[in-house]
Design an enzyme around this catalytic site. Structure first.
Site, PDB file in Angstrom:
ATOM      1  CG  ASN A 387     -21.841 -59.944 -75.517  1.00  0.00           C
ATOM      2  OD1 ASN A 387     -20.860 -60.492 -75.031  1.00  0.00           O
ATOM      3  ND2 ASN A 387     -22.949 -59.772 -74.839  1.00  0.00           N
ATOM      4  CG  ASP A 388     -22.441 -64.040 -78.107  1.00  0.00           C
ATOM      5  OD1 ASP A 388     -22.289 -63.873 -76.877  1.00  0.00           O
ATOM      6  OD2 ASP A 388     -23.536 -64.253 -78.630  1.00  0.00           O
ATOM      7  CB  VAL A 389     -17.540 -61.759 -82.319  1.00  0.00           C
ATOM      8  CG1 VAL A 389     -18.671 -62.328 -83.128  1.00  0.00           C
ATOM      9  CG2 VAL A 389     -17.688 -60.273 -82.111  1.00  0.00           C
ATOM     10  CB  VAL A 390     -15.017 -59.533 -78.069  1.00  0.00           C
ATOM     11  CG1 VAL A 390     -14.788 -58.813 -79.383  1.00  0.00           C
ATOM     12  CG2 VAL A 390     -16.282 -59.018 -77.400  1.00  0.00           C
ATOM     13  CG  ASN A 391     -17.600 -64.763 -74.060  1.00  0.00           C
ATOM     14  OD1 ASN A 391     -16.701 -64.874 -73.220  1.00  0.00           O
ATOM     15  ND2 ASN A 391     -18.867 -65.038 -73.811  1.00  0.00           N
TER      16      ASN A 391
END
Lengths: 460, 98
Positions: A387-391
């Site tokens: 999630n956060d690493v592709v935001n």
């Protein structure tokens, strides 16, 4: 005579450790490297057993049998998905061993201890003790016994820093008056307490940083033991371990765009605190939900596919199903690559181990900087449990708490398929605008089940 | 005694620099096995605890040493074994199965 023999084995063992670590730099030689290091360790242990101070072996033998049984059983039966927990637990054991050797030395010499010895003993005991409790906390959080949500309260940082200051003051006072064991034992108790309090505010996604940091502390404690016992191999091995943990924590903090000071003082909880208000307003728009068949259609028409795994893949153990999916695509002539963000999962390299377990060849796996250019030329991306690493907010929204963190540019691909359990925000509590982009297709459900269904659909 | 301390610091410094150089060359692919192996290596504190457990200085030292021996052995034995188990899985693309 036995002294010379011991020193000789230590000398050879040190060389083995360094050669071993060097070999760990490449997957072709890594197994040999591990074997080198193990051989060095064996030699050092055998050498030590002839030490002149050792008069009886019963406790040594019992301890080694128990230790080998527990360690061996853990090594054989622990599933790969539990690797972060095991690493945390082994830091705890390392810290405990260092702390106890330190206490034992002080108990033995007491007030007669010289300053040259008390300085490293205090250091060893403080770092050993806080590594022990801190790692146990990390273990508890990783295995779910303790909540992964950061536990925060008012003046948390202030009180932690004060406690640390108090422990330091006691340490200095004790250096001048080593005849007062009370100072030493209060200091020890504080160090145990600090370990717990230090990890309390750490959330699940920050675990990679804290695990590396504890790794470094465990190494430093072992090195301090070497100073206490005037034992060179302990100094060397501890320094190697400390350096390794140190490098990894720098890498992890860079990958999360945290300053290094932030890492050293362990104040990781703060991001989660500021998150909800900062970015909540930024995301609007409708979610484009797709079915399994929609996703499979996209994959059928793709030439190049990149898979982006995250902690969600580890939780649902989807790596084997994923590999099956990749094999099917591969036999249809589709190129499948894997993109790994440095902080994906709960420790450095977590995803790599899981993919290796599922027999994914490592030359299909790429690091962030090696693959980020390729997303624009990619037909379909499968985001599985990340999630956060592709935001994209990390690149576009300066008010986002993760702004500036390097992320994978998945949104540049023609279609992004996101496998996710629900629409809930990621760990940091930040909404992800990737999920509402027009070229994103959300497929909800357990990652493993979804991938398995995709495999079946693709076979038909 | 002073000289001995200085000597120990030399060793520490050189080992730390060497470790830094060698370990920064390890690719992210192998970071977990690296961590697991360095962990096993730092189980070398076993050699310190062996003396404490076997020397009969006093009962407290023996007990603490015994616990330390157990904890360190867990790390040494478990650490090297599990690193090997992990590394066994890292493979390059093999000949196509299907």
């Amino acid at each position: 005579m036995s002294g010379t023999l011991i020193q000789l084995t230590y000398f050879i063992a040190s060389a083995c450790f360094i050669l071993g670590l060097k070999d760990l730099g490449s997957p072709e030689t890594a197994r040999r490297g591990n074997f080198f290091a193990a051989a060095g360790m064996f030699l050092a242990i055998v050498g030590t057993l002839v030490h002149q101070d050792i008069v009886s072996y019963e406790w040594i033998i019992i301890g080694m049998i128990i230790g080998s049984a527990i360690g061996g059983a853990m090594a054989v039966f622990m599933p790969m998905t539990a690797m972060p927990e095991r690493i945390a637990l082994s830091h705890a054991f390392g810290g405990l061993a260092a702390a106890f050797v330190g206490i034992s030395e002080y108990y033995r010499h007491g007030a007669e201890m010289e300053l040259l010895k008390t300085v490293p003993v205090g250091f060893e005991v403080i770092f050993g003790a806080l590594t022990f409790t801190g790692s146990l906390m990390a273990f508890g959080k990783l295995s779910g016994y303790i909540t992964q949500v950061p536990v925060t309260y008012k003046f948390q940082n202030q009180s932690n820093i004060s406690l640390f200051g108090l422990a330091l003051a006691l340490y200095i006072a004790w250096l001048f008056t080593p005849g007062y064991p009370i100072l030493f034992y209060i200091m020890l108790g504080l160090a145990f307490l600090i370990g717990v309090l230090m990890v309390l505010p750490i959330g699940g996604a920050d675990m990679p940083v804290i695990i590396c940091l504890l790794n470094s502390y465990a190494g430093l404690a072992a090195s301090a033991t070497g100073f206490v016992l005037s034992n060179n191999i302990l100094i060397i091995a501890g320094a190697l371990d400390g350096a390794s943990g140190f490098i990894l924590s720098i890498m992890m903090s860079k990958a999360m765009n945290r300053s290094f000071a932030n890492v050293l003082f362990g104040a990781f909880g703060s991001v989660a605190e500021t998150a909800p208000g900062a970015a909540a307003a930024s995301v609007g728009g409708s979610v484009n939900e797709g079915t399994i068949d929609d996703a499979v259609t996209v994959l059928r028409n793709a030439q190049r596919v990149i898979v982006v795994p995250g902690y969600g893949m580890a939780v649902s153990q989807a790596q084997h199903a994923l590999r099956e999916l990749a094999d099917l695509l591969d036999s249809d002539g589709v190129t499948v690559k894997y993109a790994i963000h440095p902080v994906a999962g709960r420790m450095p390299g977590h995803m790599n181990v899981l993919l290796a377990e599922a027999n994914v060849p490592y030359d299909h796996i790429f690091d962030l900087e090696d693959i980020n250019e390729e997303f624009s030329k990619t037909d379909a991306v499968i985001v599985i449990g990340a999630n956060d690493v592709v935001n994209p907010a990390a690149k576009t929204n300066p008010s986002s708490p993760i702004y500036g963190m390097p992320v994978l540019n998945v949104e540049e691909a023609r279609t992004v398929i996101v496998l996710k359990r629900s629409m809930s925000a990621g760990f940091a509590g930040i909404d992800n605008e990737l999920f509402v982009l027009p070229n994103t297709m959300m497929v909800f459900g357990d990652a493993k089940q979804t991938v398995t269904k995709m495999v079946q659909a693709l076979k038909n | 005694m002073q000289a001995e301390l200085l000597f120990a610091f030399y060793i520490f410094m050189l080992a730390a620099f060497l470790g830094f150089q060698v370990i920064s060359k390890v690719p992210p692919l192998l970071h977990t096995p690296l961590m697991s192996a360095t962990n096993a290596i730092s189980g070398i504190s076993l050699v310190g605890s062996l003396v404490a457990a076997g020397a009969h200085y006093n009962p407290v030292s023996t007990t603490l040493g015994f616990i330390a021996v157990t904890a360190a052995t867990i790390n040494v034995v478990g650490g090297f074994m599990i690193t090997d188990r992990m590394l066994k899985m890292f493979k390059k693309k093999e000949g196509k199965k299907s």
